[in-house]
Design a protein around this motif. Structure first.
Motif, PDB file in Angstrom:
ATOM      1  N   VAL A  64       0.839  -1.206   0.000  1.00 42.75           N
ATOM      2  CA  VAL A  64       0.000   0.000   0.000  1.00 42.75           C
ATOM      3  C   VAL A  64       0.871   1.253   0.000  1.00 42.75           C
ATOM      4  CG1 VAL A  64      -1.655   1.337   1.332  1.00 42.75           C
ATOM      5  CG2 VAL A  64      -1.961  -1.124   1.074  1.00 42.75           C
ATOM      6  N   MET A  68       0.992   4.036  -2.856  1.00 41.23           N
ATOM      7  CA  MET A  68       0.682   5.453  -2.576  1.00 41.23           C
ATOM      8  C   MET A  68       1.781   6.376  -3.088  1.00 41.23           C
ATOM      9  SD  MET A  68       0.282   7.303   1.156  1.00 41.23           S
ATOM     10  CE  MET A  68       2.074   7.115   1.383  1.00 41.23           C
ATOM     11  N   GLN A  71       1.575   6.694  -6.780  1.00 39.78           N
ATOM     12  CA  GLN A  71       0.440   7.559  -7.154  1.00 39.78           C
ATOM     13  C   GLN A  71       0.803   9.031  -6.964  1.00 39.78           C
ATOM     14  OE1 GLN A  71      -2.177   6.227  -8.400  1.00 39.78           O
ATOM     15  NE2 GLN A  71      -3.836   7.697  -8.328  1.00 39.78           N
ATOM     16  N   LEU A  72       1.454   9.313  -5.765  1.00 39.71           N
ATOM     17  CA  LEU A  72       1.861  10.705  -5.516  1.00 39.71           C
ATOM     18  C   LEU A  72       2.902  11.165  -6.525  1.00 39.71           C
ATOM     19  CD1 LEU A  72       2.097  10.801  -1.598  1.00 39.71           C
ATOM     20  CD2 LEU A  72       0.496  12.049  -3.057  1.00 39.71           C
ATOM     21  N   TRP A 105      -7.738  12.519  -4.787  1.00 39.45           N
ATOM     22  CA  TRP A 105      -6.716  12.669  -5.833  1.00 39.45           C
ATOM     23  C   TRP A 105      -7.373  12.881  -7.196  1.00 39.45           C
ATOM     24  CZ3 TRP A 105      -2.444  13.825  -3.815  1.00 39.45           C
ATOM     25  CH2 TRP A 105      -2.017  13.256  -2.616  1.00 39.45           C
TER      26      TRP A 105
END
Length: 815
Positions: A64, A68, A71-72, A105
């Motif tokens: 996870v 994350m 994604q960031l 997001w």
């Protein structure tokens, strides 16, 4: 498993993969790696990853966490890219792409893309409007949605475009107004026939203001008061229904004239008036009635009707145009009144002459009676008192006659002065008009359309006609004053006949007439007379023949005459020629054959005559023929044609009679410096190399004439400097010192041309400087006065370009 982070836990190191150490895995180590990763992410480092070599909850947390961070990193990269393209590189239309974004997001990505899209749309809209304005399109505006400062920028740009559009439209309207005012002023300039002027105005004005019907009403004074009579129209007949004559106050035409105000009527009812064409008809929706007023005097009314009302700029144009039309109509009416007064003055002069002759006869009769009474004095003593009374009457009549003669002489002097001044005032504007019109017609720069060249030709032709009328009146004045100069020279018969053939054959061909020129084989090769005056007479006779002949022929016959009959009358000496101008025209009645030679007289002198003209040509021609030592006779039958015959001596009697033999004539001409191969006195032209690079001083207080003359001289490579008066010319000569010639206007303020010429000649440095006097008066004695003041040569206005250039060449070559 349960995890806990305490304040005593040491911070994890920042590395690509947290926890890759040589220590055994444990729960605390996993937490430290997680804390270190979160700290790196908080500090903006998205390269941090957790190892995924474990299992269970730690494995899930690492997956996870790593997802994350990815994604960031992707979101940050896309947002940075879009911001850089839009904010730094100026690339519009970019969008951030984060396919796996969810929740906040995804909303944040959508907000960034919405911001970029809105900014792109606003900037592109502003750019499109700016590009359209730069290209001259002022009809568009920014329609993109905007807020805040962008909204203020949008509002400002739209206001700027709207203001620019309104300013441009206003400038276009003013340019249209001024251009058409100038065009109509030029259209009416020099016209003398009111009906022609009215027709021209209506033909041009009605379609210009988008009207379909138009009428021009002229104010005329009658016994029953002022009447407005229709003399010109557009799209309607001058005579017919509705009525074409109105009283003051009658109908809108009469009301506009009475109130001296414009009347506008919109939303006309059906059937008010009909505008028709070959395809249909309909009623107009608006009518505009405009009075023509000059100094509170109504001169006429113009009525316009159309399917649409006039615009504001058209109304402004019409208001200003009415003033210009009024001035021109007033001028034409004043000229007509002047012509009437001139005719009346001539009639009074003729009456005074007849009265003088009558008084002379009475005086002679009384003298005879007095002699008879003296012989019978002894027997008729009682009648002595009566005789003395009659003698007193005779003396009073003589004194009255002398007073009338003095009045006539004064009137003649005033007339000559008036004609001289009017010549100057008319020739001065004509000078620049003819020169510039001719330059436009030549279209040296090839930047005019054929129609514009045709306009220039028409302007030059109209100006030339006006100049000819001025010359005719001045010639008449010169002849009456006995100051007409005759300059005799050898005239080649073949060249004279070729000139007349080349001049009138196109005119007769245009009217479909046969033109015949024939000459007696026994004619001498040349005659000695004033060529320009001879051409003037013959051109006038041929012009009349062409004018008054609708079909058939016009001919010129030159015959050798037996000098005996003419010599008996004391008018022709030695060999004589007869120039016979015949035609098959309308002819002249017997009772008019003699009167047509009177000044301002025509066979048909009514205002409704078919053929125009001033009636001066034949009068001047007869007087010129007399000055040339000959005479003009006329023979005619109504509707069968006329023959005008000019009889001239081969040699003008004023220079002596070399005898009837042609050989003796040639010998005489050779003695006088003329003959085959002889040079003209000035040698009657040089190449422009004589003019190129020369500097000429033009002295003229009229800027229009100075501009026109300067344009001619500069076309031939000359340098031109100008002065407004004689005093300024003297200063320029002293300062410059390299002037090759001077064109000196005679009539100027402060120091006129005569005084300036004399002052220049007083300076030894300018003794041989060519000075050409230029005058618009063209009266007897002007040339001699100019030469006496020190001028090298003399030309008259309007200046003929070729004559002026030849004069400058001669003067420079002679100097």
């Amino acid at each position: 498993m349960g995890l806990r982070i305490t304040a005593d836990d040491p911070p994890a190191e920042n590395s690509a993969v947290i926890g890759q150490r040589n220590e055994p895995p444990s729960g605390d180590a996993d937490l430290r790696r997680l804390l270190a990763g979160l700290t790196s992410v908080r500090n903006g480092d998205f390269t941090t990853r957790l190892p995924v070599d474990g299992s269970g909850l730690v494995f899930d947390i690492a997956v996870v966490f790593n997802g994350m961070v990815d994604q960031l990193a992707l979101f940050t990269s896309e947002v940075t890219r879009v911001a850089s393209e839009v904010g730094t590189e100026g690339i519009l239309g970019g969008q951030a792409s984060v396919p796996s974004a969810n929740g906040a997001w995804r909303d944040l990505t959508a907000s960034v893309n919405s911001m970029a899209s809105n900014l792109t749309g606003q900037v592109r809209s502003i750019a499109q409007i700016a590009t359209a304005v730069a290209g001259g399109d002022l009809t568009r505006k920014i329609d993109a949605d905007a807020r805040g400062e962008i909204l203020e920028l949008k509002t400002t740009i739209n206001a700027m475009v709207r203001s620019l559009r309104e300013t441009t439209r206003a400038n276009q309207d003013q340019d249209w107004l001024k251009t058409n005012l100038a065009r109509f002023s030029a259209l009416m300039q020099g016209r003398r026939d009111l009906e022609v002027v009215a027709d021209l105005i209506m033909q041009e004005l009605t379609p210009l203001v988008s009207a379909q019907h138009g009428a021009f009403f002229l104010a005329e004074e009658t016994r029953s008061g002022t009447r407005l009579r229709m003399i010109g129209g557009y799209g309607c007949a001058v005579d017919g229904d509705p009525p074409r004559t109105f009283r003051l106050g009658q109908s809108l035409v009469g009301q506009a004239a009475r109130a001296q105000r414009t009347i506008a009527v919109d939303d006309l009812p059906p059937g008010y008036v009909t505008i028709s064409s070959g395809l249909g008809q309909a009623g107009p929706t608006s009518v505009l009635v405009l009075p023509i007023v000059v100094e509170e005097q109504v001169l006429g009314v113009i009525e316009l009707a159309g399917f649409t009302p006039c615009t504001a700029i058209q109304r402004d144009f019409l208001d200003q145009l009415m003033e210009s039309i009024g001035v021109n109509v007033y001028t034409i009416l004043a000229n007509a009144r002047t012509d009437v007064l001139l005719a009346e003055s001539q009639r009074l002069a003729a009456e005074l002459q007849a009265r003088s002759e009558e008084l002379q006869i009475r005086q002679e009769e009384l003298q005879i009676s007095n002699a008879e009474l003296e012989e019978k004095a002894a027997l008729l003593a009682t009648q002595k008192t009566d005789i003395e009374a009659k003698n007193l009457e005779i003396e009073q009549a003589r004194q009255e006659l002398e007073a009338r003669a003095q009045q006539l002489a004064t009137a003649s002097r005033y007339k000559s002065e008036f004609l001289a001044n009017m010549s100057h005032e008319l020739r001065t504007p004509l000078n620049s008009l003819l020169i510039l019109a001719r330059m436009l017609a030549q279209n040296g720069e090839r930047n005019l359309t054929p129609k514009q060249v045709e306009y220039a030709d028409v302007i030059h032709s109209a100006g030339s006609d006006l100049l000819q009328l001025i010359n005719d009146i001045l010639d008449l004045s010169k002849v009456e004053a006995g100051k007409m100069d005759i300059n005799c020279e050898p005239v080649q018969m073949r060249q004279l006949l070729d000139y007349l053939d080349a001049t009138f054959r196109p005119l007769t061909a245009q009217k479909g007439l046969e033109f015949r020129v024939s000459a007696d084989p026994a004619l001498p090769a040349e005659l000695f007379t004033d060529e320009s005056r001879l051409r003037q007479v013959l051109c006038n006779l041929l012009s009349n023949a062409v004018k008054f002949t609708e079909s058939g022929f016009v001919e010129l016959r030159v015959e050798l005459l037996d000098p005996s009959p003419a010599a008996a009358e004391g008018r022709v000496f030695g060999p004589a020629l007869a120039f016979c101008v015949g035609d098959s025209g309308i002819g002249i009645a017997d009772q008019h054959l003699e009167t047509i030679f009177g000044a301002f007289q025509q066979a048909d002198g009514t205002t409704s005559r078919k053929y125009g003209g001033t009636g001066l040509g034949l009068s001047i021609s007869r007087d010129l023929a007399y000055l040339l030592g000959g005479r003009i006779t006329a023979e005619s039958e109504p509707y069968e044609g006329s023959v005008f015959t000019l009889q001239l001596p081969v040699v003008h009697p004023g220079i002596g009679d070399p005898g009837p033999d042609s050989g003796e004539l040639s010998a005489f001409l050779l003695q006088q410096g003329f003959g085959p191969g002889s040079a003209a006195p000035y040698g009657k032209p040089a190449d422009d190399e004589v003019l190129k690079g020369r500097k000429v001083l033009v002295v003229d207080d009229d800027a229009r004439n100075a501009f026109a003359v300067t344009s001619i001289l500069e076309l031939h490579g000359m340098d031109v400097v100008c002065a407004d008066n004689g005093r300024e010319a003297l200063d320029l000569l002293v300062r410059t010192g390299d002037i090759d010639a001077v064109l000196m206007d005679v009539m100027m303020p402060e120091m006129d041309g005569y005084a300036a010429t004399a002052a220049i000649r007083a300076d030894a440095a300018f003794t041989h400087l060519p000075i050409i006097a230029v005058t618009a008066k063209a009266m007897p004695g002007d040339r001699d006065k100019s030469l006496a003041a020190g001028a090298t040569d003399h030309v008259t206005k309007p200046v003929d370009a070729d004559e002026l250039l030849d004069c400058i060449r001669r003067s420079i070559a002679g100097g």
